[in-house]
Design a protein around this motif. Sequence first.
Motif, PDB file in Angstrom:
ATOM      1  N   ALA A 120      79.501  83.136   9.826  1.00 27.42           N
ATOM      2  CA  ALA A 120      78.466  82.148  10.130  1.00 27.42           C
ATOM      3  C   ALA A 120      77.708  82.579  11.374  1.00 27.42           C
ATOM      4  N   VAL A 121      76.391  82.487  11.300  1.00 27.27           N
ATOM      5  CA  VAL A 121      75.517  82.862  12.413  1.00 27.27           C
ATOM      6  C   VAL A 121      74.855  81.591  12.939  1.00 27.27           C
ATOM      7  N   PHE A 122      75.112  81.277  14.202  1.00 28.80           N
ATOM      8  CA  PHE A 122      74.606  80.031  14.782  1.00 28.80           C
ATOM      9  C   PHE A 122      73.532  80.290  15.829  1.00 28.80           C
ATOM     10  N   SER A 123      72.498  79.460  15.769  1.00 26.54           N
ATOM     11  CA  SER A 123      71.524  79.372  16.851  1.00 26.54           C
ATOM     12  C   SER A 123      71.756  78.017  17.516  1.00 26.54           C
ATOM     13  N   VAL A 124      72.318  78.065  18.721  1.00 29.91           N
ATOM     14  CA  VAL A 124      72.723  76.841  19.415  1.00 29.91           C
ATOM     15  C   VAL A 124      71.674  76.484  20.465  1.00 29.91           C
ATOM     16  N   PRO A 125      71.150  75.257  20.445  1.00 30.21           N
ATOM     17  CA  PRO A 125      70.161  74.860  21.449  1.00 30.21           C
ATOM     18  C   PRO A 125      70.663  75.106  22.874  1.00 30.21           C
ATOM     19  N   ALA A 145      74.848  81.569   6.849  1.00 27.87           N
ATOM     20  CA  ALA A 145      76.163  82.160   6.626  1.00 27.87           C
ATOM     21  C   ALA A 145      76.164  83.061   5.405  1.00 27.87           C
ATOM     22  N   VAL A 146      77.085  84.001   5.404  1.00 31.52           N
ATOM     23  CA  VAL A 146      77.170  84.963   4.311  1.00 31.52           C
ATOM     24  C   VAL A 146      78.630  85.350   4.111  1.00 31.52           C
TER      25      VAL A 146
END
Length: 302
Positions: free
Chosen positions: A127-132, A267-268
């Motif tokens: 999972a790839v997250f962009s967190v504020p 996610a992949v």
Amino acid sequence: MDFQKLIEQVTQFEKKTVAVAAAEDLEVLEAISLAVQQNMSSFQLYGDKEMLTTMLDQHFPHLVKNKQVEIIHTLSQTSSAELAVKAVRQHEADVLMKGHIPTSTLLKAVLNKEIGLRTGKVLSHVAVFSVPGYERFIFVTDAAMNIAPDVSQKAQIIANAVKVAKSLGLETPKVAPLAAVEVVNPDMQASLDAALLTQMNRRGQITDCEVDGPLALDNAVSMEAAKHKGINSTVAGQADILLVPNIESGNILYKSLVYFSNASVGAVIEGAKAPIVLTSRADSAESKLYSLAVALHSSIKQ
């Protein structure tokens, strides 16, 4: 880096094709619509042709007769999965995507010895997250596939995550094997595994990244926390990849980031012959779009 930049980068590469198993799902079709509008890829939609045509007519008329979208009629979910997987195996498509189909049905086709996408490696969820408020992507693995991986499996899970991270531009990702503490405790298996993985990395058994652990979540992502604990490490406070001990902790961290931090995620599944977009039905069309962007990047960089 953010997801919109990832999408923009995908549009600059040679177009790939995504095979969607059982595509009769509005959220999936909305993600496909967004992807086609941004010229990200072409799509093969496997499913009931009459139902798919009706759904496109009613909700996404611009996709009807669009050259980037092809409908392949199938008689069942099982047939949809098998034909979509076969298309990827035969290089007629580059990415596999889950539609309105049980995960078990799709994975059965993926793992089929004759028509599937097996490589002999562990399949894992990245999972790839962009967190504020956070300046870079955070990768979390494995929150969905492997229930209680051992050290050998964790090493392969790291390798899968590193592959994804490198495809998104990280030259040498920093990996933090997480535990409840940042010291080795013989009574905590996660801390023992983390120490072994760190040593394997130092001896060249895990490559293309820096691994250091055990690290607790705070001192993995916060320089201030790491300094407060007196941790001297090139990974502490700067981790790109968070390796969770088991599926429960991964699932909790994943959903905490989404629901408490309002993070965006793509996610992949890695470890197969091609990237697999295996999102939940609860995921938004936006999240599915971001997952497509991650998978297409991973495919392009293979």
